[in-house]
Write a protein that holds these residues in place. Structure first.
Motif, PDB file in Angstrom:
ATOM      1  N   THR A 136       0.853  -1.183   0.000  1.00  0.00           N
ATOM      2  CA  THR A 136       0.000   0.000   0.000  1.00  0.00           C
ATOM      3  C   THR A 136       0.893   1.238   0.000  1.00  0.00           C
ATOM      4  O   THR A 136       1.465   1.591   1.033  1.00  0.00           O
ATOM      5  CB  THR A 136      -0.910   0.013   1.243  1.00  0.00           C
ATOM      6  OG1 THR A 136      -1.380  -1.318   1.492  1.00  0.00           O
ATOM      7  CG2 THR A 136      -2.084   0.937   1.033  1.00  0.00           C
ATOM      8  N   SER A 137       1.018   1.896  -1.134  1.00  0.00           N
ATOM      9  CA  SER A 137       1.947   3.023  -1.273  1.00  0.00           C
ATOM     10  C   SER A 137       1.587   4.154  -0.323  1.00  0.00           C
ATOM     11  O   SER A 137       0.474   4.677  -0.347  1.00  0.00           O
ATOM     12  CB  SER A 137       1.927   3.549  -2.713  1.00  0.00           C
ATOM     13  OG  SER A 137       2.335   2.554  -3.614  1.00  0.00           O
ATOM     14  N   TYR A 138       2.561   4.519   0.531  1.00  0.00           N
ATOM     15  CA  TYR A 138       2.446   5.662   1.452  1.00  0.00           C
ATOM     16  C   TYR A 138       1.225   5.571   2.360  1.00  0.00           C
ATOM     17  O   TYR A 138       0.681   6.592   2.783  1.00  0.00           O
ATOM     18  CB  TYR A 138       2.435   6.979   0.673  1.00  0.00           C
ATOM     19  CG  TYR A 138       3.614   7.135  -0.250  1.00  0.00           C
ATOM     20  CD1 TYR A 138       4.892   7.340   0.248  1.00  0.00           C
ATOM     21  CD2 TYR A 138       3.457   7.041  -1.643  1.00  0.00           C
ATOM     22  CE1 TYR A 138       5.988   7.447  -0.591  1.00  0.00           C
ATOM     23  CE2 TYR A 138       4.552   7.154  -2.494  1.00  0.00           C
ATOM     24  CZ  TYR A 138       5.812   7.361  -1.963  1.00  0.00           C
ATOM     25  OH  TYR A 138       6.892   7.469  -2.800  1.00  0.00           O
ATOM     26  N   ALA A 139       0.828   4.358   2.708  1.00  0.00           N
ATOM     27  CA  ALA A 139      -0.314   4.201   3.610  1.00  0.00           C
ATOM     28  C   ALA A 139      -0.046   4.859   4.960  1.00  0.00           C
ATOM     29  O   ALA A 139      -0.967   5.362   5.608  1.00  0.00           O
ATOM     30  CB  ALA A 139      -0.628   2.719   3.811  1.00  0.00           C
ATOM     31  N   ASN A 140       1.220   4.851   5.393  1.00  0.00           N
ATOM     32  CA  ASN A 140       1.566   5.433   6.695  1.00  0.00           C
ATOM     33  C   ASN A 140       1.465   6.959   6.685  1.00  0.00           C
ATOM     34  O   ASN A 140       1.506   7.588   7.747  1.00  0.00           O
ATOM     35  CB  ASN A 140       2.985   5.015   7.102  1.00  0.00           C
ATOM     36  CG  ASN A 140       4.042   5.403   6.078  1.00  0.00           C
ATOM     37  OD1 ASN A 140       3.774   5.411   4.882  1.00  0.00           O
ATOM     38  ND2 ASN A 140       5.237   5.709   6.531  1.00  0.00           N
ATOM     39  N   LYS A 141       1.294   7.566   5.507  1.00  0.00           N
ATOM     40  CA  LYS A 141       1.174   9.019   5.411  1.00  0.00           C
ATOM     41  C   LYS A 141      -0.183   9.454   4.864  1.00  0.00           C
ATOM     42  O   LYS A 141      -0.454  10.644   4.747  1.00  0.00           O
ATOM     43  CB  LYS A 141       2.281   9.567   4.513  1.00  0.00           C
ATOM     44  CG  LYS A 141       3.679   9.281   5.050  1.00  0.00           C
ATOM     45  CD  LYS A 141       4.763   9.759   4.100  1.00  0.00           C
ATOM     46  CE  LYS A 141       6.145   9.444   4.667  1.00  0.00           C
ATOM     47  NZ  LYS A 141       7.231   9.874   3.756  1.00  0.00           N
ATOM     48  N   ALA A 142      -1.019   8.474   4.535  1.00  0.00           N
ATOM     49  CA  ALA A 142      -2.301   8.779   3.896  1.00  0.00           C
ATOM     50  C   ALA A 142      -3.388   9.102   4.918  1.00  0.00           C
ATOM     51  O   ALA A 142      -3.370   8.618   6.054  1.00  0.00           O
ATOM     52  CB  ALA A 142      -2.745   7.610   3.027  1.00  0.00           C
ATOM     53  N   ASP A 143      -4.334   9.916   4.488  1.00  0.00           N
ATOM     54  CA  ASP A 143      -5.503  10.258   5.299  1.00  0.00           C
ATOM     55  C   ASP A 143      -6.674   9.313   5.023  1.00  0.00           C
ATOM     56  O   ASP A 143      -7.469   9.022   5.916  1.00  0.00           O
ATOM     57  CB  ASP A 143      -5.959  11.692   4.992  1.00  0.00           C
ATOM     58  CG  ASP A 143      -4.852  12.703   5.197  1.00  0.00           C
ATOM     59  OD1 ASP A 143      -4.228  12.680   6.263  1.00  0.00           O
ATOM     60  OD2 ASP A 143      -4.615  13.523   4.279  1.00  0.00           O
TER      61      ASP A 143
END
Length: 407
Positions: free
Chosen positions: A171-178
């Protein structure tokens, strides 16, 4: 939102050029300007930020220029395809940064315009356009990658909400996604017909992300876990068990935009820069001024020709997609070609660097040499992300060429 001029392209070009000159932040005109690299993605983290990239995003969003061709009623620019091309040309000519990088713009927004109900469009499209929400994509699972329809993340009807349990991977950039646009299983008795498409707030209790370290040293991908996550009923897009059609459509947009990233220099293909000049710097030039190694020179020339043809094909397919109201299965051809050419270019770049292409960190290697090596390693993923090359070839075989399944 103030409107731009009418249908005269010359007048529009003059107007948009003037607007860009007047509204592009002075701080961004310095190529060495200190800008948070995450700012281009927007989202909740930058809600109160005065970063110059955020200022630029807000100015462009106020005119709908983060989504130039989307309808004005949702905050888009309402431009014609021809006007949008002029806008992109002026951005490039003036060396202006893109105002917003967004999976919401590239992938989710187009399918919301096509499949969402009016309330969902009014709720989510303006937030995408304004950069208020950063999105990630919940598709692949540990046991459902190439066979995406085999996904097992469960979504149960609990009366006044959906309850989601399961996990996603890559999951691309899930840790930064809203927010996450996610495929879930709502019927276990059917495969393709048992999948639904939901929108999940990543701040919901029960959502957990874990970055995955890649061979290049980066961690753009995550494992994402959903444990008893409650999702409002209103956040299901399209019909119950009708998510597979939306999923396929979104994958076409994803492949189109991954390919466009390679073509515009945003992917591994563009990271090599001017390969010929780089090769002359590290290998030397002959008496005619050409790359001294004739074999490497020939392969660099071929790769440049391939990319030139690729750019032209991208432009043609983009025009055809707009004329036919969306991308076709032909995007799989472009995705396959983009991955192949980009990986080849990254390999040529490292080869041209010679021993300087072996650097990872420390003294003795410049920053661009280290980035070249890491970019070459990163390019190995080009033939996996957005659908593996093998799957894309199958799509071309069945949906473009109409070939039968092998017996």
């Amino acid at each position: 939102m103030a409107d731009f001029g009418g249908g005269d392209l010359d007048a529009f070009r003059t107007e948009i050029r003037g607007w860009l000159e007047a509204n592009y932040p002075a701080a961004l005109r310095d190529p060495n300007a200190e800008v948070d690299p995450e700012a281009m993605w927007g989202g909740r983290a930058f809600a109160g930020s005065n970063d110059p990239q955020i200022q630029w995003m807000r100015a462009a969003a106020a005119k709908g220029l983060t989504a130039p061709t989307w309808p004005k009623e949702y905050g888009g620019g309402g431009l014609t395809p021809a006007q949008a091309r002029v806008f992109e040309q002026e951005l490039s000519a003036g060396k202006y940064r893109q105002p917003l990088a967004s999976f919401g713009i590239w992938m989710l927004g187009p399918v919301l315009l096509e499949y969402a109900n009016e309330a969902q469009k009014k709720e989510f499209l303006p937030k995408i356009i304004n950069g208020d929400a950063r999105w990630c994509q919940g598709y692949s699972e540990p046991g459902a990658g190439s066979d995406l329809a085999g996904l097992q993340t469960r979504c149960e009807d609990k009366g006044d909400h959906w309850l989601i349990n399961g996990s996603k991977i890559w999951t691309s950039y899930a840790n930064k996604a809203d927010w996450c646009f996610c495929l879930v299983r709502t019927d276990t008795s059917k495969k393709h017909e048992g999948i639904s498409f939901v929108l999940i707030d990543m701040t919901s209790p029960g959502v957990e992300t874990r970055p995955i370290q890649l061979i290049s040293g980066e961690s753009p991908f995550c494992e994402t876990f959903f444990t008893d996550v409650k999702v409002p009923k209103a956040n299901m897009v399209g019909a119950l068990n009708g998510g597979w059609e939306i999923a396929k459509r979104l994958l076409q947009y994803e492949r189109q935009n991954i390919s466009g990233g390679f073509g515009s220099g945003g992917g591994a293909g563009g990271a090599a820069g001017d390969l010929g000049q780089l090769a002359k710097t590290y290998i030397g030039a002959d008496e005619t001024g050409a790359v001294a190694d004739p074999d490497l020179r020939s392969r660099i020339t071929k790769n440049n020709m391939d990319f030139r043809c690729f750019y032209m094909t991208i432009s043609r397919i983009a025009a055809e997609a707009k004329a036919s109201n969306g991308p076709s299965a032909a995007t799989s051809i472009i995705k396959y070609a983009a991955a192949s050419f980009a990986q080849e270019r990254s390999e040529l770049m490292v080869e041209a660097l010679g021993s300087q292409g072996l650097g990872w960190e420390g003294e003795g290697y410049s920053n661009h040499e280290i980035l070249a090596t890491r970019g070459w390693l990163r390019s190995k993923g080009n033939s996996i992300e957005g659908g593996t090359s093998e799957i894309n070839i199958n799509v071309v075989s069945k949906r473009v060429l109409g070939l039968p399944d092998p017996k």
